[in-house]
Write a protein that holds these residues in place. Structure first.
Motif, short mmCIF file in Angstrom:
data_model
loop_
_atom_site.label_atom_id
_atom_site.label_comp_id
_atom_site.label_asym_id
_atom_site.label_seq_id
_atom_site.Cartn_x
_atom_site.Cartn_y
_atom_site.Cartn_z
N ASP A 1 0.85 -1.19 0.00
CA ASP A 1 0.00 0.00 0.00
C ASP A 1 0.89 1.24 0.00
OD1 ASP A 1 -1.85 2.01 0.43
OD2 ASP A 1 -2.99 0.90 1.94
N TYR A 2 0.85 2.00 -1.08
CA TYR A 2 1.67 3.20 -1.22
C TYR A 2 1.16 4.29 -0.28
CZ TYR A 2 3.26 7.63 -3.25
OH TYR A 2 3.78 8.88 -3.42
N GLY A 3 2.03 4.71 0.66
CA GLY A 3 1.64 5.72 1.63
C GLY A 3 2.24 7.08 1.41
N SER B 1 6.59 -10.87 -9.25
CA SER B 1 5.37 -11.37 -9.90
C SER B 1 4.22 -11.55 -8.92
CB SER B 1 5.67 -12.71 -10.59
OG SER B 1 6.04 -13.70 -9.65
N ARG B 2 4.52 -11.59 -7.64
CA ARG B 2 3.47 -11.75 -6.62
C ARG B 2 3.01 -10.41 -6.05
NH1 ARG B 2 5.87 -16.54 -2.70
NH2 ARG B 2 6.73 -17.88 -4.34
N ILE B 3 3.72 -9.34 -6.35
CA ILE B 3 3.46 -8.05 -5.73
C ILE B 3 2.31 -7.33 -6.43
CG2 ILE B 3 4.40 -5.74 -5.30
CD1 ILE B 3 7.16 -7.09 -5.01
N VAL B 4 1.39 -6.78 -5.63
CA VAL B 4 0.33 -5.91 -6.12
C VAL B 4 0.54 -4.54 -5.48
CG1 VAL B 4 -2.16 -5.46 -6.19
CG2 VAL B 4 -1.29 -7.82 -6.37
N VAL B 5 0.69 -3.50 -6.32
CA VAL B 5 0.87 -2.15 -5.82
C VAL B 5 -0.52 -1.56 -5.55
CG1 VAL B 5 1.93 0.09 -6.19
CG2 VAL B 5 2.94 -1.95 -7.22
N PHE B 6 -0.77 -1.21 -4.32
CA PHE B 6 -2.09 -0.75 -3.87
C PHE B 6 -2.05 0.77 -3.72
CE2 PHE B 6 -5.35 -1.17 -0.16
CZ PHE B 6 -6.37 -0.73 -1.00
N SER C 1 0.94 6.77 -12.48
CA SER C 1 2.37 6.95 -12.18
C SER C 1 3.07 5.61 -12.00
CB SER C 1 2.54 7.81 -10.93
OG SER C 1 2.03 9.11 -11.11
N VAL C 2 2.39 4.68 -11.35
CA VAL C 2 2.96 3.34 -11.18
C VAL C 2 3.15 2.66 -12.53
CG1 VAL C 2 2.54 1.02 -10.27
CG2 VAL C 2 2.06 3.03 -8.85
N ARG C 3 2.13 2.74 -13.38
CA ARG C 3 2.22 2.10 -14.70
C ARG C 3 3.34 2.73 -15.54
NH1 ARG C 3 1.69 -1.66 -15.28
NH2 ARG C 3 -0.53 -2.14 -15.11
N SER C 4 3.52 4.04 -15.46
CA SER C 4 4.58 4.70 -16.23
C SER C 4 5.96 4.25 -15.78
CB SER C 4 4.46 6.23 -16.09
OG SER C 4 3.23 6.69 -16.61
N ALA C 5 6.11 4.00 -14.47
CA ALA C 5 7.42 3.62 -13.93
C ALA C 5 7.69 2.13 -14.04
CB ALA C 5 7.52 4.07 -12.47
N TRP C 6 6.62 1.31 -14.08
CA TRP C 6 6.79 -0.15 -14.10
C TRP C 6 5.74 -0.73 -15.03
CZ3 TRP C 6 5.95 -3.75 -9.23
CH2 TRP C 6 6.29 -5.06 -9.55
N ALA C 7 6.14 -1.05 -16.24
CA ALA C 7 5.19 -1.50 -17.25
C ALA C 7 4.48 -2.79 -16.86
CB ALA C 7 5.91 -1.69 -18.59
N GLY C 8 5.14 -3.63 -16.08
CA GLY C 8 4.56 -4.92 -15.72
C GLY C 8 3.87 -4.94 -14.39
N ALA D 1 -3.82 -2.34 -7.78
CA ALA D 1 -5.15 -2.27 -7.18
C ALA D 1 -5.38 -0.82 -6.77
CB ALA D 1 -5.25 -3.18 -5.97
N ILE D 2 -6.61 -0.35 -6.95
CA ILE D 2 -6.97 1.02 -6.59
C ILE D 2 -8.05 0.98 -5.52
CG2 ILE D 2 -7.85 3.24 -7.42
CD1 ILE D 2 -6.90 2.49 -10.21
N GLY D 3 -7.87 1.75 -4.45
CA GLY D 3 -8.84 1.82 -3.38
C GLY D 3 -9.63 3.10 -3.39
#
Length: 592
Positions: A464-466, A484-489, A498-505, A509-511
């Motif tokens: 969870d990005y704080g 491969s197991r990590i989900v950026v929340f 911003s996450v997608r721009s920095a890490w294409a793969g 998850a969006i809260g």
């Protein structure tokens, strides 16, 4: 291996346990049985001689041993390790038990297990075991063996003992004595109403001076067909009136259905409590003795309550239509004792289990803040207590002033540590000097947390990005072995972009989804790409207010998630609406 003074337990990795072709998909449990009970000094924690079973996950079993056996303890104990294993084809792997000898009053533990190779259907299966590690550090290797001393979890005692498969919850009361509350049970669930009871000597008993009747209860959401059992150790003199709570009206009132055993009246009674009175709705004559241990069981199946004493059916009662309606919304399980009529019955080994099929199913259960309720949040040490049937774990990540990512939920460290200050204004060294409250140990860096969660074998690791530089966070996550197991929340479409721009793969998850913003969030998430889950804004109240957003999330092609408690109304609403991802403080309880 030296234990610090006051440490109660150590968690060690036994493994890898490998199949003949080197795969780590051997499954099963490792059961550890101590030879005698002991008491830790100076904490006073009592450790009964109960067997504990630990799941094998990704070829490794995280096994807890008691540091008290090696520090400030006068009892020498033997640990017997027994194995129940199968290979990936379901073929049983036979392995003889092993014994660990721990000498009392020494700071060094010598684990002397011999590595072994078994022949199964003509094929050798390599079984790892821990060899001598006294005075050693680093990674010790041997035949099919890896024991990572650096990963030892010191000074924290896990309350979780994996149960038989059919149990929903349990409490063996095998923890330090308490004064007026039962605290956190052996299954990791908090007793939400327990001021009338305490733990003493590995059992529960009421506290002197309570009101007319003392109760202690666990939330047991929306499970109508259950069976509850407890050992009643009756007092040596006087009288006793004690038993089991089977269900209640809701999570705030004290309106209960309970069943008690009473010596002076030689009865077993089913009692319905309302604000105005306790009404006995069924009575059976049963002769009890003082100073004896009884196994007392109550079953609630299709609104028929049956009571068993030492396996013998003694009472059957069908709830009236009125009571079925009045006690229909919430199901509590617990213990009860009458102050004036009970001379301190002791409760031992309480457990409850499902009858027939489970009523709750949640495909993705995530341990909220990587822990179980009542335990130190966002701590590596709590990770070892999350059972193997929990799908994944979640943590909160923030960046320090010098660029290090640490695991902390709040913007400040004040609430959860022994220090104070804003994370973003502190250096990594300053944060590292802090200790998490509740015996949680040091504040972990995000890398340390990822290493531990990956090693424990969880299927998904939610971060969870704080706050901090997103490109720095994604660089760390994408380079990790668990990527491969990590989900950026994240909390918004903008952060997801911003996450997608920095890490294409990146998996994202969006809260913070509400009924008001769901259309905008769904459209934005579809444009970002790679977003897997949208979660309703956290809390029970927010979820129930915004539950209508779930259908829009699902029609947009996303999984729907929620972050709520175990209130039965909330869970039933979530499951009924189509939620399949649940962040929960009781993640280990939902699907039992």
């Amino acid at each position: 291996m030296t234990f610090p003074t006051g440490a109660e337990t150590v968690t060690v990795s036994v493994g890898p346990i490998l199949s003949a072709d080197g795969r780590d998909d051997v499954r099963g449990t490792v059961t550890v049985t101590p030879s005698a009970a002991t008491t830790h000094t100076p904490s006073g924690s009592h450790f009964p001689a109960h067997p504990r079973s630990y799941p094998v996950r990704v070829g490794v079993a995280e096994v807890e041993l008691l540091a008290s056996d090696a520090v400030d303890c006068t009892v020498t104990r033997y640990y017997t390790f027994s194995f129940a294993l199968t290979d990936r084809d379901g073929t049983a792997v036979t392995l003889a038990s092993r014994t660990v000898f721990l000498t009392a009053v020494t700071p060094v533990v010598d684990l002397d297990l011999l590595a072994d190779t078994e022949i199964v259907n003509g094929t050798p299966v390599s079984i790892a075991a821990v060899t001598s590690v006294a005075g050693r550090t680093g990674t010790i290797t041997g035949a099919a063996l890896m024991f990572d001393v650096d990963s030892l979890l010191l000074g924290f005692r896990s309350p979780v003992t994996p149960p038989p498969e059919d149990r929903i919850g349990w409490d063996s009361f095998d923890r330090a004595n308490t004064t007026t509350t039962l605290g956190t049970s052996s299954c990791g669930q908090v007793w939400h109403d327990s001021s009338s009871f305490r733990v003493y000597g590995g059992m529960a008993q009421r506290v002197a001076g309570i009101g007319t009747r003392g109760t202690a209860a666990h939330y047991n959401p929306a499970r109508r067909n259950i069976r509850v059992g407890v050992h009643l150790n009756t007092p040596a003199s006087g009288d006793f009136d004690a038993g089991i709570i089977i269900r209640s009206k809701d999570n705030v009132s004290n309106d209960l259905i309970f069943v008690t055993a009473c010596d002076s009246t030689s009865t077993v009674k089913v009692v319905a409590r309302t604000p105005s009175a306790d009404t006995t709705v069924e009575t059976a004559t049963v002769a009890f003795d003082l100073g004896k241990r009884y196994f007392f069981e109550v079953q609630d199946l299709d609104n028929v309550i049956t009571v068993y004493v030492d396996g013998t059916l003694v009472l059957t009662h069908t709830l009236s239509a009125g009571n079925q309606t009045y006690y229909a919304n919430w199901y509590d399980v617990g213990i009860t004792a009458h102050n004036s009529r009970d001379n301190f019955t002791r409760f031992e080994g309480l457990h409850w289990r499902n009858l027939r099929s489970r009523t709750l199913t949640m495909p993705v259960t995530l341990a909220h803040r990587s822990t179980l309720a009542g335990m130190p949040e966002n701590s590596i040490r709590a990770l070892a207590s999350v059972p193997g049937d929990v799908f994944g774990v979640e943590c909160d990540a923030r960046q320090t002033s010098d660029g290090t990512w640490v695991v902390m939920h709040d913007t400040t460290v004040d609430r959860t540590t022994d220090g104070s200050g804003t994370v973003s204004a502190m250096t990594a060294a300053q944060v590292a000097d802090l200790t998490l409250d509740g015996g949680g140990g040091p504040v972990p860096t995000l890398t340390e947390w990822l290493d531990a969660a990956y090693r424990f074998g969880f299927s998904e690791l939610w971060v969870d990005y704080g706050g901090g530089t997103i490109s720095s966070l994604t660089a760390l996550l994408s380079a990790h072995a668990a990527a491969s197991r990590i989900v950026v929340f994240v909390s918004s479409v903008a952060e997801a972009t911003s996450v997608r721009s920095a890490w294409a793969g990146a998996r994202i998850a969006i809260g913070s989804v509400t009924a008001a913003n769901v259309a905008t969030v769904v459209s934005g998430a579809q444009g970002v790409g790679g977003v897997e889950t949208l979660l309703i804004s956290p809390s029970d109240a927010n979820f129930l207010t915004n539950v209508s957003a779930v259908s829009s999330i699902l029609s947009g092609g996303f999984a729907a998630g929620a972050s709520v408690t175990n209130l039965s109304g909330t869970l039933v609403s979530a499951i009924g609406a189509g939620v399949t991802v649940m962040l929960n403080d009781y993640a280990h309880m939902i699907n039992r």
